[in-house]
Enzyme design. Sequence first.
Site, PDB file in Angstrom:
ATOM      1  N   PRO A  51       0.824  -1.219   0.000  1.00 49.30           N
ATOM      2  CA  PRO A  51       0.000   0.000   0.000  1.00 49.30           C
ATOM      3  C   PRO A  51       0.853   1.262   0.000  1.00 49.30           C
ATOM      4  CG  PRO A  51      -0.152  -1.151   2.102  1.00 49.30           C
ATOM      5  CD  PRO A  51       0.632  -2.034   1.203  1.00 49.30           C
TER       6      PRO A  51
ATOM      7  N   GLU B 285       2.080  -7.881   8.637  1.00 51.68           N
ATOM      8  CA  GLU B 285       2.558  -6.489   8.610  1.00 51.68           C
ATOM      9  C   GLU B 285       3.382  -6.187   7.357  1.00 51.68           C
ATOM     10  OE1 GLU B 285       1.751  -4.005  10.449  1.00 51.68           O
ATOM     11  OE2 GLU B 285       0.581  -5.193  11.857  1.00 51.68           O
TER      12      GLU B 285
ATOM     13  N   ARG C  76      -2.492  -9.254 -20.422  1.00 51.31           N
ATOM     14  CA  ARG C  76      -3.381  -8.790 -21.500  1.00 51.31           C
ATOM     15  C   ARG C  76      -2.598  -8.088 -22.604  1.00 51.31           C
ATOM     16  NH1 ARG C  76      -7.345  -5.547 -21.492  1.00 51.31           N
ATOM     17  NH2 ARG C  76      -8.973  -6.962 -22.072  1.00 51.31           N
TER      18      ARG C  76
ATOM     19  N   ASP D 259      -9.447  -0.584 -25.164  1.00 50.69           N
ATOM     20  CA  ASP D 259      -9.800  -0.518 -23.747  1.00 50.69           C
ATOM     21  C   ASP D 259      -9.502   0.855 -23.154  1.00 50.69           C
ATOM     22  OD1 ASP D 259     -10.879  -2.922 -23.116  1.00 50.69           O
ATOM     23  OD2 ASP D 259      -8.961  -3.880 -22.643  1.00 50.69           O
TER      24      ASP D 259
HETATM   25  C1  LIG Z   1      -1.850  -5.916   5.843  1.00 52.98           C
HETATM   26  S1  LIG Z   1      -0.793  -5.485   4.490  1.00 52.98           S
HETATM   27  C2  LIG Z   1       0.529  -4.683   5.302  1.00 52.98           C
HETATM   28  C3  LIG Z   1       0.289  -3.232   5.392  1.00 52.98           C
HETATM   29  C4  LIG Z   1       1.487  -2.466   5.961  1.00 52.98           C
HETATM   30  N1  LIG Z   1       1.666  -2.739   7.348  1.00 52.98           N
HETATM   31  C5  LIG Z   1       1.227  -0.977   5.747  1.00 52.98           C
HETATM   32  O1  LIG Z   1       0.404  -0.415   6.478  1.00 52.98           O
HETATM   33  O2  LIG Z   1       1.804  -0.391   4.808  1.00 52.98           O
HETATM   34  C6  LIG Z   1      -0.116  -7.032   4.039  1.00 52.98           C
HETATM   35  C7  LIG Z   1       0.340  -7.144   2.603  1.00 52.98           C
HETATM   36  O3  LIG Z   1      -0.739  -6.969   1.724  1.00 52.98           O
HETATM   37  C8  LIG Z   1      -0.302  -6.387   0.513  1.00 52.98           C
HETATM   38  N2  LIG Z   1      -1.143  -5.174   0.306  1.00 52.98           N
HETATM   39  C9  LIG Z   1      -2.029  -4.673   1.160  1.00 52.98           C
HETATM   40  N3  LIG Z   1      -2.647  -3.601   0.672  1.00 52.98           N
HETATM   41  C10 LIG Z   1      -2.154  -3.397  -0.546  1.00 52.98           C
HETATM   42  C11 LIG Z   1      -2.393  -2.434  -1.569  1.00 52.98           C
HETATM   43  N4  LIG Z   1      -3.251  -1.447  -1.429  1.00 52.98           N
HETATM   44  N5  LIG Z   1      -1.683  -2.540  -2.714  1.00 52.98           N
HETATM   45  C12 LIG Z   1      -0.782  -3.514  -2.882  1.00 52.98           C
HETATM   46  N6  LIG Z   1      -0.502  -4.429  -1.948  1.00 52.98           N
HETATM   47  C13 LIG Z   1      -1.185  -4.401  -0.788  1.00 52.98           C
HETATM   48  C14 LIG Z   1       1.163  -6.095   0.681  1.00 52.98           C
HETATM   49  O4  LIG Z   1       1.894  -7.105   0.022  1.00 52.98           O
HETATM   50  C15 LIG Z   1       1.354  -6.131   2.162  1.00 52.98           C
HETATM   51  O5  LIG Z   1       2.651  -6.528   2.521  1.00 52.98           O
END
Ligand SMILES: C[S@@+](CC[C@H](N)C(=O)[O-])C[C@H]1O[C@@H](n2cnc3c(N)ncnc32)[C@H](O)[C@@H]1O
Length: 417
Positions: A86, A113, A151, A166
């Site tokens: 994220p 995490e 794609r 698209d």
């Molecule tokens: C619960 S999340 C960890 C969030 C992290 N502690 C933070 O707040 O930045 C667990 C995993 O989900 C994936 N993930 C969660 N949200 C995401 C998003 N919006 N985009 C891409 N990957 C995401 C990532 O690989 C991340 O390591």
Amino acid sequence: MKISIITAFPELMRSYLAASVLGRGIAAGKLDVEVIDIRDFAEGDYRQIDDYCYGSGGMMLMAEPLAKALASVSAETKPYVVYPSPQGTHLYQELVEDLSRKENLVIICGHYEGVDERFTQKYVDAEISLGDFVLTGGEMPAMAIVDAVSRLIPGVVGKNSSVTEDSFYSGMLDTPHYTRPAEWRGERVPEVLTNGDAKAIDRWRRRRSVERTLDRRPDVAARAGIMPWLSGGAYVMEVHYPVLDKHGEKSSTAITGMDLHDIARACRTYGIKKYLLVTPLAQQREMAKRIAGHWTSGWGAEYNPDRKEAFSTLKIFASVQKALGWLSEREKKEPFKIATTAKRHAGAQHWLTLKREILRRDHSPVFLFGTGWGLHDEVMEMADAVMTPITGGSDGWNHLSVRSAVSITLDRFFGWR
Ligand SMILES: C[S@@+](CC[C@H](N)C(=O)[O-])C[C@H]1O[C@@H](n2cnc3c(N)ncnc32)[C@H](O)[C@@H]1O
């Protein structure tokens, strides 16, 4: 292209990869996707892959099993390693296109995490986010990335036009689509789509795409090259009279070979219909004709056919009025005249506003460029709009050559991909 997905939930990934368009693409050998189970690289009886975070106490993926999993990827070239997170850059179509050009892509799925920061620091090339929300793991983002990238690989999606038409790929949002029955719960499919007139259908689809994009995502329209979305042509006019001299007096300037070459090449590159050169001086027109003739029908045309194409855009006129008259006749409508200036001008409009205006109204724009110290008021007053100056640094110095100004302007409006 080979994509390796490193995950603690391989079954989740495998079932997704076996299905639908993606599954068929993989089965047909269009792309190679391997799923690597992090646990295969864990140590001890419990095959531990996660542990408590220092400081916060939550769980996270350990660096060593991930590093070993990554080392197991067999690749001829150094793989490009993506970690969905994220905290990463938002995923957008141009980034998907960049990823689709990698020979070996590795996607690391985080969990809990996330993953140990030392691993990301050492091995990850890009952190990519699906948006400003938090998912429990990286598997869904990994699926989204694999799906979007695949794609773009020729042959994965059966019909290439489904990809190129698209949203985003084509520069605009996609047009609305309908299927049978032609009438559903009292709602009819737009008539134009059922009457078999291919040209009318194409026009209708283009206009709906443009309207949707401008209404919903004007930011997307701003970064698209708009030429394919206009029904008419776009033009560049280089004015040598009436322009201003250094004392602000009305004057004329001499044409230069360098301008002719560079502007003709820019016009050809960006799909400009004609490069209109205006000079009232017969000798100057003669000289321009001689240069153009050398490259379009003389020895230059044989020597450099690319330059021939560029110079074929050139058309020479004795006055701005004559050039505009010719243009209205050719387009069968009044062109939208945009005057350019390097100076502050009351009422000038930002190029993005003008770009959206051209798209919305389906104008045929002609960009008027002055030489010397800029266009004389006589020309400014003929224009439908004045475009704000091209500016660079914060001190406002912007004395560009006319050929630079043409290229920058054309790229803003018609630059593609
Ligand atoms: C619960 S999340 C960890 C969030 C992290 N502690 C933070 O707040 O930045 C667990 C995993 O989900 C994936 N993930 C969660 N949200 C995401 C998003 N919006 N985009 C891409 N990957 C995401 C990532 O690989 C991340 O390591």
